[in-house]
Each structure stands twice: as C-alpha cells, then as structure tokens.
Design an enzyme around this catalytic site. Structure first.
Site, PDB file in Angstrom:
ATOM      1  N   SER A 389      47.488  52.592  24.364  1.00 26.07           N
ATOM      2  CA  SER A 389      48.507  51.710  23.787  1.00 26.07           C
ATOM      3  C   SER A 389      49.311  51.168  24.952  1.00 26.07           C
ATOM      4  O   SER A 389      49.859  51.944  25.737  1.00 26.07           O
ATOM      5  CB  SER A 389      49.426  52.488  22.842  1.00 26.07           C
ATOM      6  OG  SER A 389      50.549  51.702  22.537  1.00 26.07           O
ATOM      7  N   ARG A 390      49.359  49.853  25.079  1.00 26.41           N
ATOM      8  CA  ARG A 390      50.057  49.270  26.234  1.00 26.41           C
ATOM      9  C   ARG A 390      51.566  49.265  26.041  1.00 26.41           C
ATOM     10  O   ARG A 390      52.301  48.835  26.915  1.00 26.41           O
ATOM     11  CB  ARG A 390      49.519  47.866  26.516  1.00 26.41           C
ATOM     12  CG  ARG A 390      48.068  47.918  26.930  1.00 26.41           C
ATOM     13  CD  ARG A 390      47.500  46.626  27.457  1.00 26.41           C
ATOM     14  NE  ARG A 390      46.065  46.830  27.677  1.00 26.41           N
ATOM     15  CZ  ARG A 390      45.114  46.289  26.952  1.00 26.41           C
ATOM     16  NH1 ARG A 390      45.423  45.495  25.963  1.00 26.41           N
ATOM     17  NH2 ARG A 390      43.849  46.529  27.210  1.00 26.41           N
ATOM     18  N   VAL A 391      52.024  49.740  24.887  1.00 26.73           N
ATOM     19  CA  VAL A 391      53.471  49.877  24.670  1.00 26.73           C
ATOM     20  C   VAL A 391      53.899  51.291  25.063  1.00 26.73           C
ATOM     21  O   VAL A 391      54.937  51.512  25.658  1.00 26.73           O
ATOM     22  CB  VAL A 391      53.831  49.559  23.201  1.00 26.73           C
ATOM     23  CG1 VAL A 391      55.284  49.877  22.922  1.00 26.73           C
ATOM     24  CG2 VAL A 391      53.550  48.098  22.908  1.00 26.73           C
TER      25      VAL A 391
END
Length: 526
Positions: A389-391
C-alpha cells in the site's frame, strides 16, 4: 449493399438527396446504413459530438464513439434486433448521464440507474450525474490519511487502505478476490450504525445473474444493503453495458463524495471491462495493438480510477471543483472521499501481462492473492511480500501502527527462511524460533470469509503475535486460543478494547493484554 464501402454508400445517398435541402436536418439526425454486433453506422449526424447520447426511432439509445469523415459509429445500449438499415437516429444534445440519489441505497440498478430488483421505482430526489467526468485537480485533493478499515487482519495490519485511495485486488480465478471486497463492504456496517457511514457501490461486470443475486442476498443477510448500491452488468448484456458499468458506479460514488461523505466503489472486475472494450473497439475498426487491445485501454482505466480521491475540507474550494454537475451544485460540501477497489484477474499468476501492468501503474498499491497459498489453507491467500500500500502507516490508527511496524518485516524474513529450510536438515535455534513465530503469525492472520474483525480485536491478537507470547502453543491450537482470548477481552475488558479502537496503546494496556494472553495460554501449552 454489403460489398459497398461506407464512403460509397454515403456518396450514393448524397447524390440521391442532392435536390433536397436536407443539410440542416442531417446535422441533427442521421440514417442507419449498417447495423450488427451492437454497433450501428449512420450517415448524417454532422453536429454530433463524441460521447453524445443518440436515440433511434425504436426508442433504443446509443453512444457516439467514432466520428468518421462520412459516417458516425454508434454503440448501442440494448440489443439491436429492432433497428434496421434506413432507420432514423436523432441527436439528444446530452452526454451519457445517470440519475442518482439517496433512494438508490439498498437497490440493484442497471447502468442508467433504473432499478432491476422488482421493488418499484427509486424514491426521493434524483440528480443527473454524467458518466464521464474530469478527475478532481491536485488543488482540490487532500492527502490520504483517514483509514478505511476492511476488517481483514492481513490488510489492516500490513497493507492498510485509506479513504480516497485506489487499491488493486489481483490474482487468479477462485482465489478469494471478491470475498475481500465483500468483507470490506460488510465491515462498514459498524460505521453506518455509528452515523459515520461509508456508502458502498458494488459494480458487477460480466457476471451471471445468479452470482449477482447471491451477492445481493449475502449483503442483505449481513445487514450491509442499507448503505450499498449494486450496479449490474450481466454477462448476457451487450459489451457496451459492461464497458460503461464502472463509470455508472463511479458517478454514484461521486454523488456521495461531492456531498461531503465517504464512499467506496468495487469494480468486479476490470479485466472483463477491458475485454468488452476490446470487442467494441475491434467492431468500430479501431487499430488493434498489444494482445488486440486498442491503444487507449490504459486511458479507459486511468480516467476511471483517477476519479477516486479525498476532497479538500474547504467548502468554498470544493464548490469550484472540476465539472460539478449543475444539479448538485447547491449540495456540494468539502471533505468527502471516493475509494476505489478495482479487481483484476490474472492467468497463472502473471502480473506482468498487459492489463495487470496497466492497472498496477494507475493504482496506489495492490493486494496479490496466490493460488498456492489458497490451496494450502492460508485464507485470505495474500502474498504479503509483493502486496503493497503506497499510503502505508498514514492510513492506520495509532495503536495498529505501533504493533504492526515489524510484522511485515518478520513475515518477509519467515518466507525467506522457510524456502531455505526445505533444503537444510539441521537448523539452529534462532532460525527455528523465526520459523515458529512466522507460522504462528500466519495462523493469527487467517480468517473465515464474511466475518470481518473489529479493529480493536485485530490490534489485541496481532499484538501478542508480534510479542511472540504464543511460542509454546501448538500451531493447531492457535485458532481456538484466539476465539477464547477475544471472547474474554470482550467480556471482561470492553473499556480496554474501546481505548485500542480509538488508537491508544500504552504500557498499562500492553501489560494487561500480555497478562490475559499468558494466563489463557497455559492450558494450551503441550
């Protein structure tokens, strides 16, 4: 007539009509010169624009998708059996739009927003929302930092999703992709009851009618339909319906987002949409590219997924947002979000093929499901080493962030050692400990379908896994211990769970969780 080219047909028609003043009429209407396979070609419609809704004499509607020099190509939104050569087709001057409103919640609708569940018309006020719309610009967006909890331990701990994010669910057939999306929808029930709802839109693309009905029944049984809309595009529907269904779902989600609320849209699945788009493009005689997909299939998915966003809280700024339909301008509020969960099906786990790589590059991370894991009993069958997850931690509550920091690293180390341990006969104690801890964590992260966990329960059980408190319990007893442990906490320490739910995790809470776990684990120690 079938041996003639379109240019020859239009020349003959022009010659025959040369004595008549039809030019003004032909700018607003046209004559069908060929029809078949869900595509009609029309001479005339000189003033038509790309994406315009047109109507035939029979009442059938279509979308203008090709503007050629001597004819326009129209994709039909219903079967073409009533349309024949020589029929008149008229402009409507409108772009393709859908009527949306609160009354849609709990209903199954088609791509035009018409109810198809036999429960009568949709009640309440309805607003016109265009299917195609520009994504909000950067200045209208906020960073994604509010968690969208899925209720799945694997995801909320290691691959967290935030409101406004686009997280891809990818894997082979029958690996549990839809189950993850349905679990996420079911988990929003507690927020709906707490008056902080996430309105869910489930878009079923090219599925059997029976599969869509069983999804509806499941969501109804779990109490999730009051905040959910199902957009249905059955496999028996024309290809155009399957291409436009995700756009309909996005427009419904945007209505909730623009009116200051949170929404979640699930596209199940975009591989089927890409196949339908390829079919239409080939019928429109657009040049085929890689794997016969047209060159703009990337743009098809990007203009859809870019619309997912977290909107700025400043209401005056939000009101200036791109392409806000006139119908909802008075209702616009800041702070809304639209989260997208696209699903993509792979062939034999090949995530490097055309459509998977396209969608991976558009989204903010992916949850990769593996067939081997699924068949070995690890469910959900998530491969945490290539899921991302790039968050990240920004979309987690404080207590979860504290305890899950080392979990992904521990599991990556476990996976690496596990593959090497198959070749070695004697392992040192340290390696054995890492392998045992990894196996215990896998047992903790396993979960039955359609039974999402409260975030506090997730924190409580993952905490004792990362602290390695269960190292003396046999692997086959972990799931029984987990049930007893969580039941005890709910009965005796509801206040502690409430603190965890709100993000608090201090030394006192940690000691209590450890003490309870140690006391209960004694009877399972062999």
């Amino acid at each position: 007539m079938s041996n003639l080219k379109y240019s020859e047909i239009s020349l003959i028609l022009k010659e025959q009509l040369s004595n008549f003043q039809f030019e003004s009429k032909l700018s607003e209407s046209g004559i069908v010169i060929q029809v078949g396979d869900g595509v009609a070609r029309s001479f005339g419609l000189n003033s038509a624009f790309y994406g315009e809704l047109v109507e035939f004499d029979t009442g059938t509607k279509g979308i203008v998708l090709n503007l050629e020099e001597d004819h326009v190509s129209i994709v039909l939104l219903s079967p073409s059996k009533d349309i024949k050569e020589g029929d008149i087709v008229k402009r409507t001057g409108k772009i393709f739009s859908i009527k949306v409103g609160e009354g849609m919640l709990g209903r199954v609708v088609d791509i035009l927003g018409n109810p198809i569940d036999g429960k009568g018309p949709i009640e309440g006020k309805l607003f016109d929302m265009p299917l195609e719309r520009k994504a909000p610009g950067v200045i209208y967006r906020e960073p994604v930092k509010e968690p969208l909890q899925t209720g799945i331990k694997f995801i909320d701990s290691m691959i967290p999703i935030g409101k406004g994010q686009r997280e891809l669910i990818i894997g082979d057939r029958q690996t549990g992709k839809t189950t993850i999306a349905i679990d996420t929808i079911i988990n929003q029930k507690r927020f709906y009851e707490e008056k902080n709802p996430v309105y869910c839109i489930y878009v079923a693309i090219s599925q059997k009618g029976s599969a869509i009905a069983s999804t509806f029944n499941l969501l109804q049984e779990k109490g999730a339909m009051p905040y959910t809309v199902i957009v249905s595009a059955k496999s028996s529907d024309p290809a155009s319906i399957q291409v436009f269904a995700p756009f309909s779902g996005t427009s419904i989600g945007e209505y909730f987002r623009d009116t200051g609320r949170s929404s979640l849209v699930v596209y199940d699945d975009l591989s089927k949409q890409a196949v339908s788009y390829r079919e239409i493009s080939l019928l429109l005689r657009r040049p085929p590219g890689r794997e016969a997909y047209p060159g703009d299939v990337f743009y098809l998915h990007s203009r859809l997924l870019e619309r997912a966003s977290k909107i700025i809280k400043d209401q005056k700024m939000a009101e200036k947002m791109n392409d806000i339909p006139e119908s909802i301008k008075k209702e616009v509020k800041g702070g809304g979000s639209l989260t997208a969960l696209p699903i993509i099906e792979t062939q034999s786990g090949d995530i490097s093929s055309y459509i998977p790589t396209n969608v991976i590059s558009i989204t903010d991370g992916q949850i990769f499901l593996e067939k081997d894991l699924f068949h070995s009993g690890v469910r959900p069958a998530i491969n945490e080493s290539i899921s991302v997850s790039r968050v990240g931690g920004a979309a987690q509550i404080q207590s979860m962030r504290k305890i899950s920091g080392t979990l992904k690293l521990d599991q990556a180390q476990f996976r690496e050692l596990e593959s090497f341990s198959k070749f070695g006969s004697e392992l040192d104690t340290h390696t054995m400990d890492i392998l045992k801890k990894g196996k215990i964590n896998i047992e903790i992260l396993k979960q039955s379908p359609y039974s999402p966990y409260d975030i506090a329960e997730q924190v409580a059980i993952i905490f004792i896994g990362t602290k390695n408190i269960l190292k003396n319990i046999p692997i086959d007893k972990i799931s029984i211990f987990e049930k007893e442990y969580l039941f005890y906490l709910k009965e005796k320490h509801e206040d502690l769970l409430s603190l965890l739910r709100n993000g608090f995790l201090n030394d006192k809470i940690s000691r209590t969780l450890e003490k309870v776990a140690l006391e209960l684990s004694n009877k399972y120690v062999s």
